[in-house]
Design a protein around this motif. Structure first.
Motif, PDB file in Angstrom:
ATOM      1  N   UNK A 227      33.033  43.254  34.389  1.00 22.18           N
ATOM      2  CA  UNK A 227      32.734  42.680  35.702  1.00 22.18           C
ATOM      3  C   UNK A 227      33.431  41.337  35.924  1.00 22.18           C
ATOM      4  N   UNK A 228      33.897  40.729  34.828  1.00 20.03           N
ATOM      5  CA  UNK A 228      34.610  39.455  34.954  1.00 20.03           C
ATOM      6  C   UNK A 228      35.886  39.622  35.791  1.00 20.03           C
ATOM      7  N   UNK A 229      36.407  40.839  35.823  1.00 17.28           N
ATOM      8  CA  UNK A 229      37.612  41.116  36.613  1.00 17.28           C
ATOM      9  C   UNK A 229      37.356  40.993  38.113  1.00 17.28           C
ATOM     10  N   UNK A 230      36.078  41.016  38.515  1.00 17.02           N
ATOM     11  CA  UNK A 230      35.723  40.920  39.936  1.00 17.02           C
ATOM     12  C   UNK A 230      35.442  39.499  40.398  1.00 17.02           C
ATOM     13  N   UNK A 231      35.442  38.530  39.473  1.00 18.91           N
ATOM     14  CA  UNK A 231      35.132  37.143  39.835  1.00 18.91           C
ATOM     15  C   UNK A 231      36.438  36.443  40.189  1.00 18.91           C
ATOM     16  N   UNK A 232      36.620  36.190  41.486  1.00 20.98           N
ATOM     17  CA  UNK A 232      37.853  35.563  41.942  1.00 20.98           C
ATOM     18  C   UNK A 232      37.764  34.043  41.856  1.00 20.98           C
TER      19      UNK A 232
ATOM     20  N   UNK B 212      51.104  34.684  44.756  1.00 20.22           N
ATOM     21  CA  UNK B 212      50.367  35.943  44.670  1.00 20.22           C
ATOM     22  C   UNK B 212      48.940  35.798  45.159  1.00 20.22           C
ATOM     23  N   UNK B 213      48.161  36.859  44.970  1.00 23.55           N
ATOM     24  CA  UNK B 213      46.745  36.855  45.346  1.00 23.55           C
ATOM     25  C   UNK B 213      45.970  35.898  44.452  1.00 23.55           C
ATOM     26  N   UNK B 214      44.693  35.680  44.751  1.00 22.16           N
ATOM     27  CA  UNK B 214      43.846  34.853  43.892  1.00 22.16           C
ATOM     28  C   UNK B 214      43.664  35.556  42.539  1.00 22.16           C
ATOM     29  N   UNK B 215      43.678  34.777  41.488  1.00 19.53           N
ATOM     30  CA  UNK B 215      43.471  35.365  40.162  1.00 19.53           C
ATOM     31  C   UNK B 215      41.984  35.567  39.926  1.00 19.53           C
ATOM     32  N   UNK B 216      41.663  36.465  38.976  1.00 16.81           N
ATOM     33  CA  UNK B 216      40.266  36.638  38.601  1.00 16.81           C
ATOM     34  C   UNK B 216      40.011  35.978  37.242  1.00 16.81           C
ATOM     35  N   UNK B 217      38.741  35.881  36.899  1.00 19.34           N
ATOM     36  CA  UNK B 217      38.358  35.190  35.666  1.00 19.34           C
ATOM     37  C   UNK B 217      38.960  35.822  34.418  1.00 19.34           C
ATOM     38  N   UNK B 218      39.037  37.141  34.387  1.00 16.77           N
ATOM     39  CA  UNK B 218      39.579  37.811  33.199  1.00 16.77           C
ATOM     40  C   UNK B 218      41.061  37.479  33.024  1.00 16.77           C
TER      41      UNK B 218
ATOM     42  N   UNK C   4      30.282  33.564  34.289  1.00 13.34           N
ATOM     43  CA  UNK C   4      30.511  33.560  35.727  1.00 13.34           C
ATOM     44  C   UNK C   4      30.253  34.927  36.365  1.00 13.34           C
ATOM     45  N   UNK C   5      30.066  35.958  35.544  1.00 16.89           N
ATOM     46  CA  UNK C   5      29.639  37.261  36.062  1.00 16.89           C
ATOM     47  C   UNK C   5      28.354  37.083  36.864  1.00 16.89           C
ATOM     48  N   UNK C   6      27.434  36.286  36.344  1.00 19.53           N
ATOM     49  CA  UNK C   6      26.178  35.991  37.047  1.00 19.53           C
ATOM     50  C   UNK C   6      26.259  34.687  37.838  1.00 19.53           C
ATOM     51  N   UNK C   7      26.859  33.663  37.236  1.00 20.16           N
ATOM     52  CA  UNK C   7      26.826  32.314  37.817  1.00 20.16           C
ATOM     53  C   UNK C   7      27.861  32.108  38.916  1.00 20.16           C
ATOM     54  N   UNK C   8      28.874  32.967  38.979  1.00 15.40           N
ATOM     55  CA  UNK C   8      29.955  32.799  39.938  1.00 15.40           C
ATOM     56  C   UNK C   8      30.909  31.704  39.493  1.00 15.40           C
ATOM     57  N   UNK C   9      32.090  31.705  40.081  1.00 18.07           N
ATOM     58  CA  UNK C   9      33.077  30.669  39.781  1.00 18.07           C
ATOM     59  C   UNK C   9      32.704  29.402  40.542  1.00 18.07           C
TER      60      UNK C   9
END
Length: 198
Positions: free
Chosen positions: A17-22, A31-37, A74-79
């Motif tokens: 799910x870390x791949x979904x945290x922008x 490029x696009x925004x990077x994710x946490x992963x 950050x999966x729960x806490x957000x970036x």
């Protein structure tokens, strides 16, 4: 499947799910925004490649693991954006709750190990943590610079904010901080980072 392996697989799927945290930082070359992963992977590779510039010798495997797991919460806490004072005021509380839930998916011995590495990073006292923090600062700085300071401009970031955050880089690597300082001065001169007004 035994209970230990089931727990490990549950954790492996959870951290996907870390791949979904922008993040606010964009990939190099506009490029696009990077994710946490992506950020964590990039930091870990950077740590390996740049380890010779650490102020002190480090256990590079531990540094790389620190880089890879430091944002799992950050999966729960957000970036929390580095210059968001409101978000920063609740960051620790949110991340502590996330740490407990996410790492508790693991078998107890692995939970204890990864929590200790996460806490070591957060406390920033060991040479490994200091170098990992240098990578955590340097990675988005390199991306921002590759995008002509676009993220700094978008958020109206001023020099004192960036230097305040980047000051920790020096604790892990004087050499990387020299490069950081040069990049920041160039971006201030270009107007990408606002100069502080007295």
């Amino acid at each position: 499947m035994d209970d230990r392996l089931r727990k490990q697989i549950d954790f492996i799927l959870e951290i996907d799910k870390e791949k979904n945290i922008l993040r606010q930082t964009h990939l190099s070359g506009h490029g696009r925004r990077e994710n946490d992963a992506e950020h964590a992977w990039h930091m870990a590779i950077m740590a390996y490649l740049l380890q010779e510039y650490s102020n002190e010798p480090v256990d590079i495997g531990r540094v790389m693991l620190m880089c890879l797991i430091h944002d799992v919460v950050e999966i729960d806490a957000g970036d929390t954006y580095a210059y968001d004072s409101e978000g920063l005021s609740t960051q620790k509380e949110r991340e502590e709750a996330a740490k407990e839930r996410i790492y508790s998916l693991l078998p107890q011995d692995q939970k204890e190990l990864l929590v200790s590495i996460f806490d070591e990073f957060e406390e920033n006292q060991t040479e490994e943590a200091k170098f990992a923090h240098a990578m955590d600062n340097f990675q988005p700085l390199l991306l921002n610079n590759s995008n002509n300071g676009g993220d700094w401009r978008e958020h109206g970031v001023c020099a004192s904010q960036v230097y305040g955050r980047q000051s920790r880089t020096k604790q892990g690597s004087e050499k990387i901080y020299q490069v950081t300082d040069q990049i920041l001065k160039e971006n201030i001169a270009k107007g990408n980072i606002k100069e502080d007004r007295a």
